[in-house]
Design an enzyme around this catalytic site. Structure first.
Site, PDB file in Angstrom:
ATOM      1  N   LYS A 112     -24.531 -24.998   5.434  1.00 43.46           N
ATOM      2  CA  LYS A 112     -25.912 -25.027   4.033  1.00 43.46           C
ATOM      3  C   LYS A 112     -26.661 -24.804   4.576  1.00 43.46           C
ATOM      4  CE  LYS A 112     -22.379 -26.832   1.365  1.00 43.46           C
ATOM      5  NZ  LYS A 112     -21.473 -27.187   2.465  1.00 43.46           N
TER       6      LYS A 112
HETATM    7  C1  LIG Z   1     -20.465 -28.032   2.173  1.00 46.41           C
HETATM    8  C2  LIG Z   1     -19.714 -27.523   3.371  1.00 46.41           C
HETATM    9  C3  LIG Z   1     -18.266 -27.709   3.293  1.00 46.41           C
HETATM   10  C4  LIG Z   1     -17.758 -26.450   2.365  1.00 46.41           C
HETATM   11  O1  LIG Z   1     -17.777 -24.972   2.467  1.00 46.41           O
HETATM   12  P1  LIG Z   1     -17.897 -24.871   0.605  1.00 46.41           P
HETATM   13  O2  LIG Z   1     -18.162 -23.828   1.280  1.00 46.41           O
HETATM   14  O3  LIG Z   1     -18.702 -25.414  -0.535  1.00 46.41           O
HETATM   15  O4  LIG Z   1     -16.405 -24.250   1.004  1.00 46.41           O
HETATM   16  C5  LIG Z   1     -17.859 -27.704   4.699  1.00 46.41           C
HETATM   17  N1  LIG Z   1     -18.086 -28.321   5.707  1.00 46.41           N
HETATM   18  C6  LIG Z   1     -19.165 -28.575   5.212  1.00 46.41           C
HETATM   19  C7  LIG Z   1     -20.330 -29.356   6.235  1.00 46.41           C
HETATM   20  C8  LIG Z   1     -19.906 -28.304   4.314  1.00 46.41           C
HETATM   21  O5  LIG Z   1     -20.961 -29.076   3.964  1.00 46.41           O
END
Ligand SMILES: *Cc1c(COP(=O)(O)O)cnc(C)c1O
Length: 495
Positions: A112
């Site tokens: 993120k």
């Molecule tokens: C948010 C997240 C995901 C999923 O990603 P999306 O873009 O919501 O599909 C997978 N792994 C981790 C560690 C995340 O923080």
């Protein structure tokens, strides 16, 4: 070429990129999508010799066309700096025949950070460009990682406040500690009794509440979003797929123009949609492999063409993927429907009303770019253990799902195309579950004793993000029912 953004649910007048970022969600409840997807105007060979920041600029300038070169470069250089613990920003690690694209070297050790370290800069630049005088209130629902990354990005940014809602019993102990110890006079964290879908639905509802928007404006505020429903989250995410490809070319792993596959551990469908956009820009990606955990709505959708959320919400050891309503799938559905906003709107309304919708046979044909599968809790655990035993490499529980699904894919298809696996979090963020896979005999240790043990076993230094919370004070302890979220927001804003 100027790129404008339109809603997936109406044919209202398209808006500029900066407007779309400021607004977050379209007024009609739809998501903003680019009216066309631009193509690269540099060669792979040129990209192969660029830094991460330079690649990010080449990608983002094509989408955010109302930002000047100076503005965009300033945003990029302010985001991808020493907050990341490696100059490469997104290193590619070859293990066991696959390429793990490590997207967790930023401030909060999940992928993120790749988008949320730049979003505040894009947002404040957009506010300036559009003469916004209101204070911007970022409302965010989190399945665990977005919340912390968004707060880290927006903490003490003038002209903004950020409110994060997370499911009280739906995040890892480290994720929770990271959030409730967040500093910054403009950050607010609220736990809710409910799951991520409840939080996200309520946030969308608050966005669409016209009365509340008026009350807010009267008090000098306006909402925006840091969730991947904001196009300002998606665009920066395209860059690392391009960077990964360029890295493979530069290091001689692939020939220029050779196709690769990409595996993405998926929840809200944002990360994999960024890879899909990269493919549509001309990046040589063959298969987009969508990996789910036991909440396998997307796997079932790829199998049957029916999206059906009517099922139990399962809490797993990959909590950031515990989602039954993958918001960004709407952007794909819209494209599959040939850009027919009315058709898309109909399906999204069915999803609200009946919890499901079905796409047409013709739309299913266009899904051939994707392959979906899932990994159960036991398969995930076994995969993390297998790779650790074979190579010494320790991956987190989300990457474990992706890696396990990749193994299934290879077994089923025999495809030997070189493959990038999006590695979305540091194993330290999910220490307890990771340790349960690689060394279950240390089960009785406390969370932070396990962190130290994991460091011994993996030989990977404990990230600063973990050291920072070891002894940090809890600063946020509000818990509310999901349906009380609007009141919580008003309380925080004092309106
Ligand atoms: C948010 C997240 C995901 C999923 O990603 P999306 O873009 O919501 O599909 C997978 N792994 C981790 C560690 C995340 O923080």
């Amino acid at each position: 070429m100027e790129i404008l953004y339109k809603s997936t649910r109406s044919n209202n007048q398209p808006v500029t990129a900066s407007r779309a970022i400021l607004q977050g969600l379209s007024e009609d409840g739809g998501l903003f999508v680019p009216t066309t997807i631009p193509r690269f105007d540099v060669s792979v060979d040129q990209l192969a010799h660029m830094s991460y920041q330079e690649v990010a600029y080449e990608v983002m300038k094509l989408f955010l066309t109302d930002f000047t070169e100076e503005e965009l470069k300033h945003c990029i250089n302010s985001a991808y700096d020493e907050k990341f613990d490696t100059k490469e920003i997104a290193p590619l690690v070859k293990k066991d025949g696959a390429y793990y694209l490590e997207l967790f070297h930023g401030a909060t050790i999940a992928f993120k950070d790749m988008a949320l370290s730049i979003l505040p800069h894009l947002m404040t630049t957009a506010a300036r460009k559009n003469n916004v005088k209101n204070e911007i209130v970022i409302l965010t629902a989190t399945s665990g990682d977005t919340g912390k990354a968004a707060m880290a990005g927006f903490a003490d940014v003038p002209g903004t406040k950020i409110i994060v809602f997370y499911p009280k019993d739906g995040v890892s102990p480290i994720q929770e500690k990271q959030m409730v110890t967040q500093k910054g006079d403009n950050t607010y964290v609220v736990a809710i009794r409910g799951n991520f879908d409840d939080a996200q639905n309520m946030v969308k509802k608050i966005f669409n509440d016209k009365e509340m928007a008026e009350e807010l404006a009267g008090a000098g505020f306006q909402f925006s979003s840091a969730n991947s429903i904001n196009i300002g989250r998606l665009v920066p995410q395209i860059a690392y797929y391009v960077y990964a490809y360029a890295t493979m070319c530069r290091t001689g792993q692939i020939e220029e123009c050779e196709k690769i596959n990409v595996v993405v551990p998926t929840g809200n469908f944002g990360n994999i949609l960024a890879a899909y956009y990269a493919k549509n820009m001309g990046l040589p990606i063959e298969k987009l492999i969508c990996a789910s955990n036991d909440n396998k709505v997307l796997y079932d959708f790829f199998q049957t063409g029916e999206y059906n959320r009517n099922r139990d919400f399962i809490l797993t050891t990959s909590p950031s993927m515990d989602i039954l309503i993958s918001s960004n799938l709407e952007r794909l559905i819209y494209r599959l429907a040939g850009g027919d906003a009315m058709k898309n709107k109909e399906m999204m309304e069915e999803l609200v009303k009946d919890g499901k919708y079905e796409i047409t046979e013709e739309m299913r044909q266009a899904l051939a770019d994707f392959y979906g599968n899932y990994a159960s809790e036991e398969e995930n655990r076994a995969e993390i253990r297998r790779v650790y035993k074979d190579t010494g490499y320790v991956m987190d529980t989300h990457t474990g799902v992706a890696s396990a699904v990749y193994q299934k894919y290879v077994e089923q298809t025999g495809d030997t195309t070189k493959t990038v696996i999006a590695s979305t979090a540091s194993p330290y963020k999910f220490t307890r579950s990771v340790m349960d896979a690689v060394a279950p005999e240390y089960d009785a240790l406390s969370d932070f004793e396990q962190v130290d043990k994991l460091c011994e076993l993996s030989g990977v230094a404990v990230p600063r993000a973990i050291e920072d919370i070891r002894n940090a004070k809890v600063l946020h302890d509000t818990v509310v029912d999901a349906d009380k979220m609007p009141e919580a927001v008003k309380n925080i804003l004092g309106i």
